[in-house]
Motif scaffolding. Structure first.
Motif, PDB file in Angstrom:
ATOM      1  N   VAL A  13       0.826  -1.210   0.000  1.00  0.00           N
ATOM      2  CA  VAL A  13       0.000   0.000   0.000  1.00  0.00           C
ATOM      3  C   VAL A  13       0.856   1.255   0.000  1.00  0.00           C
ATOM      4  O   VAL A  13       0.620   2.198  -0.762  1.00  0.00           O
ATOM      5  CB  VAL A  13      -0.979  -0.007   1.196  1.00  0.00           C
ATOM      6  N   LYS A  14       1.881   1.286   0.823  1.00  0.00           N
ATOM      7  CA  LYS A  14       2.727   2.487   0.932  1.00  0.00           C
ATOM      8  C   LYS A  14       3.434   2.791  -0.391  1.00  0.00           C
ATOM      9  O   LYS A  14       3.409   3.926  -0.875  1.00  0.00           O
ATOM     10  CB  LYS A  14       3.743   2.315   2.059  1.00  0.00           C
ATOM     11  N   ALA A  15       4.062   1.782  -0.983  1.00  0.00           N
ATOM     12  CA  ALA A  15       4.779   1.991  -2.244  1.00  0.00           C
ATOM     13  C   ALA A  15       3.813   2.392  -3.361  1.00  0.00           C
ATOM     14  O   ALA A  15       4.130   3.263  -4.174  1.00  0.00           O
ATOM     15  CB  ALA A  15       5.557   0.738  -2.629  1.00  0.00           C
ATOM     16  N   SER A  16       2.639   1.775  -3.388  1.00  0.00           N
ATOM     17  CA  SER A  16       1.643   2.105  -4.415  1.00  0.00           C
ATOM     18  C   SER A  16       1.173   3.546  -4.263  1.00  0.00           C
ATOM     19  O   SER A  16       1.089   4.289  -5.247  1.00  0.00           O
ATOM     20  CB  SER A  16       0.437   1.171  -4.320  1.00  0.00           C
ATOM     21  N   THR A  31      -5.060   7.016   5.810  1.00  0.00           N
ATOM     22  CA  THR A  31      -4.392   5.722   5.797  1.00  0.00           C
ATOM     23  C   THR A  31      -4.739   4.971   7.072  1.00  0.00           C
ATOM     24  O   THR A  31      -5.119   5.571   8.072  1.00  0.00           O
ATOM     25  CB  THR A  31      -2.854   5.856   5.716  1.00  0.00           C
ATOM     26  N   ARG A  32      -4.603   3.687   6.999  1.00  0.00           N
ATOM     27  CA  ARG A  32      -4.720   2.823   8.166  1.00  0.00           C
ATOM     28  C   ARG A  32      -3.501   1.918   8.163  1.00  0.00           C
ATOM     29  O   ARG A  32      -3.500   0.857   7.551  1.00  0.00           O
ATOM     30  CB  ARG A  32      -6.007   1.992   8.072  1.00  0.00           C
ATOM     31  N   GLY A  33      -2.438   2.379   8.822  1.00  0.00           N
ATOM     32  CA  GLY A  33      -1.193   1.613   8.825  1.00  0.00           C
ATOM     33  C   GLY A  33      -0.712   1.350   7.422  1.00  0.00           C
ATOM     34  O   GLY A  33      -0.773   2.217   6.552  1.00  0.00           O
ATOM     35  N   ASN A  34      -0.225   0.134   7.200  1.00  0.00           N
ATOM     36  CA  ASN A  34       0.238  -0.266   5.871  1.00  0.00           C
ATOM     37  C   ASN A  34      -0.799  -1.123   5.152  1.00  0.00           C
ATOM     38  O   ASN A  34      -0.466  -1.815   4.197  1.00  0.00           O
ATOM     39  CB  ASN A  34       1.558  -1.034   5.977  1.00  0.00           C
ATOM     40  N   LEU A  45     -12.175  11.816  -7.993  1.00  0.00           N
ATOM     41  CA  LEU A  45     -12.156  10.355  -7.961  1.00  0.00           C
ATOM     42  C   LEU A  45     -11.488   9.886  -6.679  1.00  0.00           C
ATOM     43  O   LEU A  45     -10.418  10.373  -6.313  1.00  0.00           O
ATOM     44  CB  LEU A  45     -11.390   9.780  -9.151  1.00  0.00           C
ATOM     45  N   VAL A  46     -12.122   8.959  -5.995  1.00  0.00           N
ATOM     46  CA  VAL A  46     -11.553   8.368  -4.789  1.00  0.00           C
ATOM     47  C   VAL A  46     -10.996   6.997  -5.161  1.00  0.00           C
ATOM     48  O   VAL A  46     -11.726   6.130  -5.665  1.00  0.00           O
ATOM     49  CB  VAL A  46     -12.620   8.219  -3.681  1.00  0.00           C
ATOM     50  N   LEU A  47      -9.718   6.809  -4.937  1.00  0.00           N
ATOM     51  CA  LEU A  47      -9.047   5.536  -5.186  1.00  0.00           C
ATOM     52  C   LEU A  47      -8.601   4.978  -3.848  1.00  0.00           C
ATOM     53  O   LEU A  47      -7.831   5.627  -3.127  1.00  0.00           O
ATOM     54  CB  LEU A  47      -7.841   5.728  -6.107  1.00  0.00           C
ATOM     55  N   THR A  48      -9.102   3.811  -3.507  1.00  0.00           N
ATOM     56  CA  THR A  48      -8.661   3.176  -2.272  1.00  0.00           C
ATOM     57  C   THR A  48      -7.721   2.034  -2.624  1.00  0.00           C
ATOM     58  O   THR A  48      -7.894   1.348  -3.635  1.00  0.00           O
ATOM     59  CB  THR A  48      -9.844   2.652  -1.424  1.00  0.00           C
ATOM     60  N   LEU A  49      -6.731   1.864  -1.774  1.00  0.00           N
ATOM     61  CA  LEU A  49      -5.766   0.781  -1.908  1.00  0.00           C
ATOM     62  C   LEU A  49      -5.885  -0.090  -0.670  1.00  0.00           C
ATOM     63  O   LEU A  49      -5.827   0.415   0.454  1.00  0.00           O
ATOM     64  CB  LEU A  49      -4.339   1.329  -2.011  1.00  0.00           C
ATOM     65  N   MET A  50      -6.042  -1.386  -0.882  1.00  0.00           N
ATOM     66  CA  MET A  50      -6.159  -2.323   0.229  1.00  0.00           C
ATOM     67  C   MET A  50      -5.088  -3.390   0.092  1.00  0.00           C
ATOM     68  O   MET A  50      -4.833  -3.885  -1.010  1.00  0.00           O
ATOM     69  CB  MET A  50      -7.536  -2.974   0.251  1.00  0.00           C
ATOM     70  N   LYS A  51      -4.466  -3.726   1.195  1.00  0.00           N
ATOM     71  CA  LYS A  51      -3.399  -4.720   1.233  1.00  0.00           C
ATOM     72  C   LYS A  51      -3.962  -6.111   0.962  1.00  0.00           C
ATOM     73  O   LYS A  51      -4.965  -6.512   1.532  1.00  0.00           O
ATOM     74  CB  LYS A  51      -2.723  -4.689   2.608  1.00  0.00           C
ATOM     75  N   GLY A  52      -3.300  -6.827   0.071  1.00  0.00           N
ATOM     76  CA  GLY A  52      -3.619  -8.218  -0.212  1.00  0.00           C
ATOM     77  C   GLY A  52      -2.337  -9.017  -0.271  1.00  0.00           C
ATOM     78  O   GLY A  52      -1.292  -8.496  -0.649  1.00  0.00           O
TER      79      GLY A  52
END
Length: 112
Positions: A13-16, A31-34, A45-52
């Motif tokens: 998430v951080k690098a992205s 953000t919520r941590g990493n 536009l809202v872009l969310t990134l979620m860790k997988g």
């Protein structure tokens, strides 16, 4: 009706989010941590990134950033090259375009 929200699953998430901030002017709003980040562009536009842990997109999947000119596409291409990303020169296809693999496991198209 306008698309105004998109979620991507990423392995970093951080690098992205740093990549999207630096090259495409998205702004981190939360953000919520990493594990989670909310970014917004200048059009709302809202872009969310979620860790997988196992991020796999189809070969043709990508997100795109349309630029105002071919010169701007060339500038972004050169910045990415200067910063060590493997990118081919832009070429004429359906537009003046190139693709780059972003940190986190997704592909970005830059075009005009």
């Amino acid at each position: 009706m306008k698309l105004n929200h998109l979620n991507l699953t990423v392995d970093d998430v951080k690098a992205s989010s740093e990549f999207l901030e630096k090259y495409f002017d998205l702004q981190v709003r939360n953000t919520r941590g990493n594990s989670f980040a909310v970014l917004i562009d200048d059009s709302g536009l809202v872009l969310t990134l979620m860790k997988g842990s196992q991020v796999t997109y189809p070969n043709t999947f990508h997100i795109g950033f349309i630029q105002e000119s071919e010169e701007r596409v060339n500038e972004i291409n050169q910045r990415l090259k200067d910063d060590g990303f493997e990118v081919e020169l832009p070429q004429r296809s359906h537009a003046w375009t190139f693709y780059v693999k972003a940190p986190g496991g997704f592909t970005v198209e830059v075009l005009s």
